[in-house]
Structure formats: structure tokens, C-alpha cells
Design a protein around this motif. Structure first.
Motif, PDB file in Angstrom:
ATOM      1  N   GLY A  16       0.784  -1.232   0.000  1.00 21.61           N
ATOM      2  CA  GLY A  16       0.000   0.000   0.000  1.00 21.61           C
ATOM      3  C   GLY A  16       0.811   1.275   0.000  1.00 21.61           C
ATOM      4  O   GLY A  16       0.284   2.349  -0.303  1.00 21.61           O
ATOM      5  N   GLU A  17       2.087   1.169   0.341  1.00 25.45           N
ATOM      6  CA  GLU A  17       2.906   2.375   0.430  1.00 25.45           C
ATOM      7  C   GLU A  17       2.879   3.152  -0.884  1.00 25.45           C
ATOM      8  O   GLU A  17       3.032   2.585  -1.957  1.00 25.45           O
ATOM      9  N   GLY A  18       2.616   4.443  -0.772  1.00 24.11           N
ATOM     10  CA  GLY A  18       2.567   5.310  -1.939  1.00 24.11           C
ATOM     11  C   GLY A  18       1.164   5.573  -2.459  1.00 24.11           C
ATOM     12  O   GLY A  18       0.970   6.494  -3.241  1.00 24.11           O
ATOM     13  N   HIS A  19       0.177   4.755  -2.024  1.00 24.63           N
ATOM     14  CA  HIS A  19      -1.198   5.007  -2.459  1.00 24.63           C
ATOM     15  C   HIS A  19      -1.619   6.395  -2.000  1.00 24.63           C
ATOM     16  O   HIS A  19      -1.289   6.831  -0.903  1.00 24.63           O
ATOM     17  N   ILE A  20      -2.382   7.060  -2.828  1.00 25.18           N
ATOM     18  CA  ILE A  20      -2.870   8.402  -2.521  1.00 25.18           C
ATOM     19  C   ILE A  20      -4.381   8.334  -2.343  1.00 25.18           C
ATOM     20  O   ILE A  20      -5.083   7.710  -3.140  1.00 25.18           O
ATOM     21  N   THR A  21      -4.859   8.969  -1.288  1.00 20.81           N
ATOM     22  CA  THR A  21      -6.282   8.944  -0.965  1.00 20.81           C
ATOM     23  C   THR A  21      -6.768  10.339  -0.603  1.00 20.81           C
ATOM     24  O   THR A  21      -6.077  11.077   0.094  1.00 20.81           O
ATOM     25  N   ALA A  22      -7.955  10.681  -1.066  1.00 27.33           N
ATOM     26  CA  ALA A  22      -8.641  11.901  -0.641  1.00 27.33           C
ATOM     27  C   ALA A  22      -9.643  11.490   0.428  1.00 27.33           C
ATOM     28  O   ALA A  22     -10.418  10.551   0.219  1.00 27.33           O
ATOM     29  N   ALA A  23      -9.600  12.151   1.564  1.00 27.95           N
ATOM     30  CA  ALA A  23     -10.493  11.805   2.673  1.00 27.95           C
ATOM     31  C   ALA A  23     -10.648  13.009   3.598  1.00 27.95           C
ATOM     32  O   ALA A  23      -9.851  13.948   3.567  1.00 27.95           O
ATOM     33  N   ARG A 110      -8.822  16.549   2.617  1.00 33.07           N
ATOM     34  CA  ARG A 110      -7.404  16.208   2.775  1.00 33.07           C
ATOM     35  C   ARG A 110      -6.989  15.206   1.704  1.00 33.07           C
ATOM     36  O   ARG A 110      -7.792  14.421   1.231  1.00 33.07           O
ATOM     37  N   ILE A 111      -5.716  15.245   1.364  1.00 32.13           N
ATOM     38  CA  ILE A 111      -5.122  14.229   0.499  1.00 32.13           C
ATOM     39  C   ILE A 111      -3.938  13.655   1.270  1.00 32.13           C
ATOM     40  O   ILE A 111      -3.112  14.406   1.807  1.00 32.13           O
ATOM     41  N   GLY A 112      -3.888  12.326   1.327  1.00 28.15           N
ATOM     42  CA  GLY A 112      -2.806  11.666   2.048  1.00 28.15           C
ATOM     43  C   GLY A 112      -2.110  10.634   1.180  1.00 28.15           C
ATOM     44  O   GLY A 112      -2.710  10.062   0.272  1.00 28.15           O
ATOM     45  N   ARG A 113      -0.856  10.412   1.483  1.00 29.39           N
ATOM     46  CA  ARG A 113      -0.053   9.379   0.803  1.00 29.39           C
ATOM     47  C   ARG A 113       0.322   8.334   1.844  1.00 29.39           C
ATOM     48  O   ARG A 113       0.886   8.660   2.886  1.00 29.39           O
ATOM     49  N   ALA A 114       0.005   7.069   1.536  1.00 32.22           N
ATOM     50  CA  ALA A 114       0.285   5.973   2.466  1.00 32.22           C
ATOM     51  C   ALA A 114       1.790   5.803   2.647  1.00 32.22           C
ATOM     52  O   ALA A 114       2.558   5.855   1.690  1.00 32.22           O
ATOM     53  N   ASN A 115       2.185   5.590   3.901  1.00 34.86           N
ATOM     54  CA  ASN A 115       3.597   5.360   4.191  1.00 34.86           C
ATOM     55  C   ASN A 115       3.837   3.898   4.595  1.00 34.86           C
ATOM     56  O   ASN A 115       2.894   3.097   4.633  1.00 34.86           O
ATOM     57  N   HIS A 116       5.067   3.554   4.914  1.00 36.86           N
ATOM     58  CA  HIS A 116       5.437   2.171   5.225  1.00 36.86           C
ATOM     59  C   HIS A 116       4.942   1.702   6.596  1.00 36.86           C
ATOM     60  O   HIS A 116       5.064   0.531   6.922  1.00 36.86           O
TER      61      HIS A 116
END
Length: 149
Positions: A16-23, A110-116
Motif C-alpha cells: 500500500g505504500e505510496g497510495h494516494i487517498t482523498a479523505a 485532505r489528500i494523504g499518501r500511504a507510508n510504510h
């Protein structure tokens, strides 16, 4: 593609690392209201279960309903609705208001990028909650002429 913290856990943080989500909400938000919310949740359900935007929404909505119920001392939906419309609450995502015109919540963007670590690093955040526009009235007919090709 929307990915949340529980989905990151299920797929594996490395996948999942690097996935971008708007929430509206990410578990990683650094605010007192979010820290209090997470402490309550983890005390009840343990630290192994991640929290996502759906759980956060349910939390603040139930709290709004409970506050309206206490204020009106009735289960009459018309009176409860009147008590909720125009109200606000310090939710884990930040201050949220119930739009008095539409009855929808004015929420954060918000927009977030999944980390490790299975969390989201916020890369964009609105300055406050954004007024709801459930019927896209403020857009007029401008979107009707967009050619999808």
C-alpha cells in the motif's frame, strides 16, 4: 482508488505504500481531538485495529445525535433535526458543522499518501471545513457541457 488504514493493513503496508487517498480524516492527524478519540477507541478495541474515515464519521455523528437528544429530550425526528441543523462539533478531523440549508456535514478536505507504517502522510489539507453542496447548486450548469473525451 480510495484506500483507508484498514485496507492498508489487509493488503500489507509494503504493497500500500505510496497510495494516494482523498479523505476527510486520517488516523495520523495530530490534534488534541484526534488524540482523545484514538485513546477512547484503542482503550475499548485495542491498538491493533486501525481507524478510518468511516469510523470517525460515525463517531461524530452519534455524538451530534446524542447532544441533540439531550437538548430536546425527545426522539421526535423533526425536533432532533432542528436541534442538529446549524450545529457544530469538534470532531477528530477538526470542527465540523451541519449545514442548516442541506442538513449535510461541512467537512474537511485532505489528500494523504500511504507510508510504510500503514498511515497516511497528509500532503494537502483545506484551511477548514468546506461547505456542503450535495446537489452541486453552486456549480450551475458549467459542468453539463464538459466533454468526457
Amino acid at each position: 482508488l480510495t484506500t483507508s488504514e484498514p485496507e492498508l493493513k489487509a493488503m500489507g503496508y509494503d504493497v500500500g505504500e505510496g497510495h494516494i487517498t482523498a479523505a476527510t480524516y486520517f488516523e495520523s492527524l495530530n490534534s488534541d481531538s484526534n488524540k482523545d478519540f484514538l485513546a477512547l477507541y484503542h482503550h475499548r478495541y485495542g491498538r491493533d485495529e486501525p481507524v478510518d474515515m468511516c469510523l470517525e464519521a460515525a463517531f461524530f455523528q452519534v455524538n451530534l445525535w446524542a447532544r441533540a437528544l439531550a437538548a430536546t429530550n425527545t426522539q421526535d425526528p423533526r425536533l432532533l433535526r432542528s436541534a442538529v441543523l446549524g450545529s457544530d462539533i469538534n470532531a477528530p478531523q477538526g470542527n465540523v458543522a451541519i449545514n442548516p440549508t442541506y442538513g449535510h456535514a461541512d467537512l474537511w478536505s485532505r489528500i494523504g499518501r500511504a507510508n510504510h507504517r500503514g498511515q497516511f502522510d497528509v500532503v494537502y489539507e483545506s484551511d477548514g471545513c468546506i461547505a456542503s453542496d450535495p446537489y452541486m447548486i453552486s456549480y450551475g450548469r458549467s459542468l453539463a457541457n464538459i466533454n468526457p473525451d
